[in-house]
Design a protein around this motif. Structure first.
Motif, PDB file in Angstrom:
ATOM      1  N   THR A 159      18.582  32.880  50.219  1.00 13.20           N
ATOM      2  CA  THR A 159      17.100  33.026  50.445  1.00 13.20           C
ATOM      3  C   THR A 159      16.196  32.286  49.698  1.00 13.20           C
ATOM      4  N   LEU A 160      16.718  31.937  48.482  1.00 16.55           N
ATOM      5  CA  LEU A 160      16.010  31.090  47.393  1.00 16.55           C
ATOM      6  C   LEU A 160      15.942  29.571  47.732  1.00 16.55           C
ATOM      7  N   LEU A 161      16.917  29.165  48.437  1.00 16.51           N
ATOM      8  CA  LEU A 161      17.071  27.648  48.479  1.00 16.51           C
ATOM      9  C   LEU A 161      17.203  27.458  49.875  1.00 16.51           C
ATOM     10  N   PRO A 162      16.950  26.143  50.176  1.00 19.92           N
ATOM     11  CA  PRO A 162      17.330  25.469  51.361  1.00 19.92           C
ATOM     12  C   PRO A 162      18.718  24.955  51.707  1.00 19.92           C
ATOM     13  N   VAL A 163      19.486  26.036  51.671  1.00 26.73           N
ATOM     14  CA  VAL A 163      21.121  25.904  51.503  1.00 26.73           C
ATOM     15  C   VAL A 163      21.502  25.959  53.201  1.00 26.73           C
ATOM     16  N   GLN A 164      22.262  25.056  53.650  1.00 29.01           N
ATOM     17  CA  GLN A 164      22.877  25.085  55.004  1.00 29.01           C
ATOM     18  C   GLN A 164      24.331  25.476  55.119  1.00 29.01           C
ATOM     19  N   ARG A 165      24.928  25.096  53.918  1.00 27.71           N
ATOM     20  CA  ARG A 165      26.326  25.308  53.634  1.00 27.71           C
ATOM     21  C   ARG A 165      26.608  27.176  53.751  1.00 27.71           C
ATOM     22  N   GLU A 166      27.819  27.504  54.301  1.00 27.89           N
ATOM     23  CA  GLU A 166      28.042  28.697  54.200  1.00 27.89           C
ATOM     24  C   GLU A 166      28.520  28.969  52.639  1.00 27.89           C
ATOM     25  N   VAL A 167      28.085  30.103  52.230  1.00 31.76           N
ATOM     26  CA  VAL A 167      28.349  30.498  50.912  1.00 31.76           C
ATOM     27  C   VAL A 167      29.193  31.788  50.900  1.00 31.76           C
ATOM     28  N   ARG A 168      30.646  31.616  50.315  1.00 33.72           N
ATOM     29  CA  ARG A 168      31.457  32.912  50.452  1.00 33.72           C
ATOM     30  C   ARG A 168      31.644  33.574  49.339  1.00 33.72           C
ATOM     31  N   VAL A 169      31.801  34.716  49.213  1.00 35.97           N
ATOM     32  CA  VAL A 169      31.855  35.547  48.145  1.00 35.97           C
ATOM     33  C   VAL A 169      33.236  35.810  47.823  1.00 35.97           C
ATOM     34  N   ILE A 170      33.669  35.166  46.463  1.00 39.25           N
ATOM     35  CA  ILE A 170      34.867  35.588  45.482  1.00 39.25           C
ATOM     36  C   ILE A 170      34.532  36.144  44.471  1.00 39.25           C
ATOM     37  N   PRO A 171      35.002  37.395  44.147  1.00 41.95           N
ATOM     38  CA  PRO A 171      34.382  38.005  42.871  1.00 41.95           C
ATOM     39  C   PRO A 171      35.215  37.263  41.655  1.00 41.95           C
ATOM     40  N   ASN A 172      34.612  37.729  40.666  1.00 41.52           N
ATOM     41  CA  ASN A 172      35.350  37.476  39.134  1.00 41.52           C
ATOM     42  C   ASN A 172      36.352  38.327  39.132  1.00 41.52           C
ATOM     43  N   PHE A 173      37.220  37.916  38.306  1.00 44.46           N
ATOM     44  CA  PHE A 173      38.529  38.897  38.138  1.00 44.46           C
ATOM     45  C   PHE A 173      39.083  38.632  36.535  1.00 44.46           C
ATOM     46  N   LEU A 174      40.127  39.559  36.369  1.00 45.22           N
ATOM     47  CA  LEU A 174      40.525  39.601  35.120  1.00 45.22           C
ATOM     48  C   LEU A 174      42.278  39.516  35.199  1.00 45.22           C
ATOM     49  N   ASP A 175      43.195  38.936  34.221  1.00 36.96           N
ATOM     50  CA  ASP A 175      44.258  39.025  34.101  1.00 36.96           C
ATOM     51  C   ASP A 175      44.686  40.298  33.724  1.00 36.96           C
ATOM     52  N   CYS A 176      45.141  41.143  34.692  1.00 34.21           N
ATOM     53  CA  CYS A 176      45.133  42.757  34.404  1.00 34.21           C
ATOM     54  C   CYS A 176      46.448  42.982  33.387  1.00 34.21           C
ATOM     55  N   ALA A 177      47.301  42.080  33.351  1.00 34.22           N
ATOM     56  CA  ALA A 177      48.315  42.337  32.424  1.00 34.22           C
ATOM     57  C   ALA A 177      48.061  42.300  30.947  1.00 34.22           C
ATOM     58  N   ARG A 178      46.811  41.240  30.787  1.00 37.02           N
ATOM     59  CA  ARG A 178      46.322  41.507  29.234  1.00 37.02           C
ATOM     60  C   ARG A 178      45.053  42.392  29.231  1.00 37.02           C
ATOM     61  N   TRP A 179      44.198  42.559  30.298  1.00 38.82           N
ATOM     62  CA  TRP A 179      43.025  43.341  30.252  1.00 38.82           C
ATOM     63  C   TRP A 179      43.479  44.634  30.515  1.00 38.82           C
ATOM     64  N   ARG A 180      43.847  45.320  29.515  1.00 36.92           N
ATOM     65  CA  ARG A 180      44.240  46.965  29.604  1.00 36.92           C
ATOM     66  C   ARG A 180      43.931  47.453  28.323  1.00 36.92           C
ATOM     67  N   ARG A 181      43.499  48.662  28.472  1.00 42.25           N
ATOM     68  CA  ARG A 181      43.363  49.587  27.193  1.00 42.25           C
ATOM     69  C   ARG A 181      44.369  49.418  26.232  1.00 42.25           C
ATOM     70  N   SER A 182      43.909  49.041  24.891  1.00 42.67           N
ATOM     71  CA  SER A 182      45.068  49.075  23.823  1.00 42.67           C
ATOM     72  C   SER A 182      44.598  50.005  22.969  1.00 42.67           C
ATOM     73  N   GLU A 183      45.629  50.221  21.763  1.00 43.37           N
ATOM     74  CA  GLU A 183      45.395  51.068  21.068  1.00 43.37           C
ATOM     75  C   GLU A 183      44.473  50.677  19.852  1.00 43.37           C
ATOM     76  N   PRO A 184      43.303  51.192  19.629  1.00 41.96           N
ATOM     77  CA  PRO A 184      42.461  50.500  18.583  1.00 41.96           C
ATOM     78  C   PRO A 184      42.813  50.882  17.323  1.00 41.96           C
ATOM     79  N   ALA A 185      44.192  50.506  16.959  1.00 40.16           N
ATOM     80  CA  ALA A 185      44.651  50.920  15.728  1.00 40.16           C
ATOM     81  C   ALA A 185      44.155  50.208  14.736  1.00 40.16           C
ATOM     82  N   GLY A 186      43.800  50.582  13.591  1.00 39.08           N
ATOM     83  CA  GLY A 186      43.339  50.014  12.368  1.00 39.08           C
ATOM     84  C   GLY A 186      41.980  49.667  12.455  1.00 39.08           C
ATOM     85  N   LEU A 187      41.397  49.828  13.755  1.00 39.63           N
ATOM     86  CA  LEU A 187      40.040  49.352  14.051  1.00 39.63           C
ATOM     87  C   LEU A 187      39.088  50.601  13.525  1.00 39.63           C
TER      88      LEU A 187
END
Ligand code: GMT
Length: 372
Positions: A159-187
């Motif tokens: 809507t803001l720009l004169p864009v003719q190209r199709e724009v597809r949505v691919i959302p951001n992501f995380l490596d779920c093996a690393r991004w998981r709740r950890s014990e905040p031990a010592g913190l």
């Protein structure tokens, strides 16, 4: 495939996403060439199949402006001649897709395809500035494929720009093996003592993040719940935000940690995460907090409603409505059941929709299409 990834190296979601994409693609057998002005912030771990190519921009006293785009285009040509790239994946239309276009013109026949991912700042903040509109639209239209990190950003772009190209949505992501709740031990103990509740905000402290709202919200929450605010990151608005905290009498309850690489144990120590931004095309920091089981209170802006489910994984409030945001934070902090339910729902939402193994194949399919 041999894939060149062009990104900003500094602390920020686009560089983080580009670096994580590089790591995931390398683990899936692709040869990755990261081209940037410095080693990206989160490229801390050695990955076989990832090469880094630094763009050096020489400066001469005669020229006041730094010709970074030209040096980048030149480097992309060099990397292609060295490695035979199939695809250049530019994170941001300007200046990265612009440089990729130039490189392709120089290479001529057999040049790599160009995939451009829009992250927001170039569209929602720069796109409305007439100094850039034409070059942004040109760089998008001359890409072979274009993605946006949210539906909201896709809509803004077309809507803001004169864009003719199709724009597809691919959302951001995380490596779920690393991004998981950890014990905040010592913190605990160092970060918060006894029964204090922990509010957290993590950003690059630019105006768009409204860090002064974080402080306003916190000062209201302090009146109802014994709590502490932890600020992660750095940027131009940090000092003014701390000055405001001083005036509101809450400065001694705020811990300032600056830029941190290992944020999983920090986020895991939080009871609620705040992101009251003016604009967010996606809001990666909110997703990171959710992955660590932390309910989020965010602005209803940009792509955030696509990340956060109202009343389920957190709360969405009008931009600048610090009273409503503070009331939501207090509601979460005074109801342990709600806080736990929301934290669990947040983790589940990340696991279902935003893990690398769901999202990275979408990029691979796009590269295959472009390479044809
Ligand atoms: O938000 C910033 O200041 C940094 C910027 C960037 O270039 O990393 O973030 C943008 O891209 C991120 C990754 O796609 C998104 O999560 C952020 O929402 C987006 N920022 C804005 O739209 C303001």
């Amino acid at each position: 495939m041999r894939i060149g990834i062009v990104c900003y190296p500094s602390v920020g979601g686009s560089g983080i996403v580009a670096t994580e994409l590089a790591a995931q693609l390398a683990r899936r057998g692709h040869e990755i060439h990261i081209v940037s002005s410095d080693v990206p912030f989160r490229l801390s771990q050695f990955e076989e199949r990832i090469r880094f190519h630094q763009v050096e921009t020489p400066t001469y006293p005669l020229f006041r402006e730094s010709p970074y785009v030209l040096a980048l285009a030149n480097k992309l040509v060099e990397v292609h001649r060295l490695a035979g790239l199939d695809v250049i994946h530019a994170h941001y239309a300007v200046p990265h897709a612009t440089a990729a276009f130039l490189a392709r013109e120089i290479i001529g026949p057999g040049a790599p395809g160009v995939v451009t991912t829009l992250h927001g700042t170039d569209i929602t903040l720069m796109g409305s500035d007439p100094s850039f509109t034409e070059i942004i639209a040109f760089s998008i239209n001359r890409s072979d494929a274009v993605t946006a990190v949210s539906e909201s950003l896709r809509t803004d772009t077309v809507t803001l720009l004169p864009v003719q190209r199709e724009v597809r949505v691919i959302p951001n992501f995380l490596d779920c093996a690393r991004w998981r709740r950890s014990e905040p031990a010592g913190l605990c103990g160092r970060l918060a003592c006894g029964g204090e509740r922990v509010l957290m905000h993590m950003s690059n402290f630019r105006r768009v993040k409204r860090p002064w709202d974080v402080v306003e919200i916190f000062s209201r929450v302090c009146r109802a719940v014994e709590s502490r605010l932890i600020l992660v990151g750095d940027g131009p608005e940090l000092a003014p935000a701390l000055a405001l905290a001083e005036r509101l009498g809450v400065r001694e309850r705020i811990l300032v940690l600056g830029n941190q690489e290992q944020v999983v144990p920090l986020l895991s120590a939080a009871d609620v995460f705040l992101l009251p931004s003016e604009q967010e095309s996606f809001g990666l920091a909110a997703l990171e907090a959710m992955a660590c089981g932390v309910p989020v209170v965010v602005s209803r802006t940009g792509g955030l409603p696509e990340v956060v489910v109202e009343g389920e994984t957190g709360f969405l409030c009008q931009v600048g409505d610090v009273d409503a945001m503070a009331a939501r934070v207090v509601q979460i902090l005074q109801d342990d059941g709600l806080r736990r339910r929301m934290g669990a729902a947040a983790m589940e939402r990340v696991r279902r929709h935003f893990c690398a193994d769901r999202v990275v194949p979408q990029y691979e399919a796009l590269y295959r299409e472009v390479v044809g």
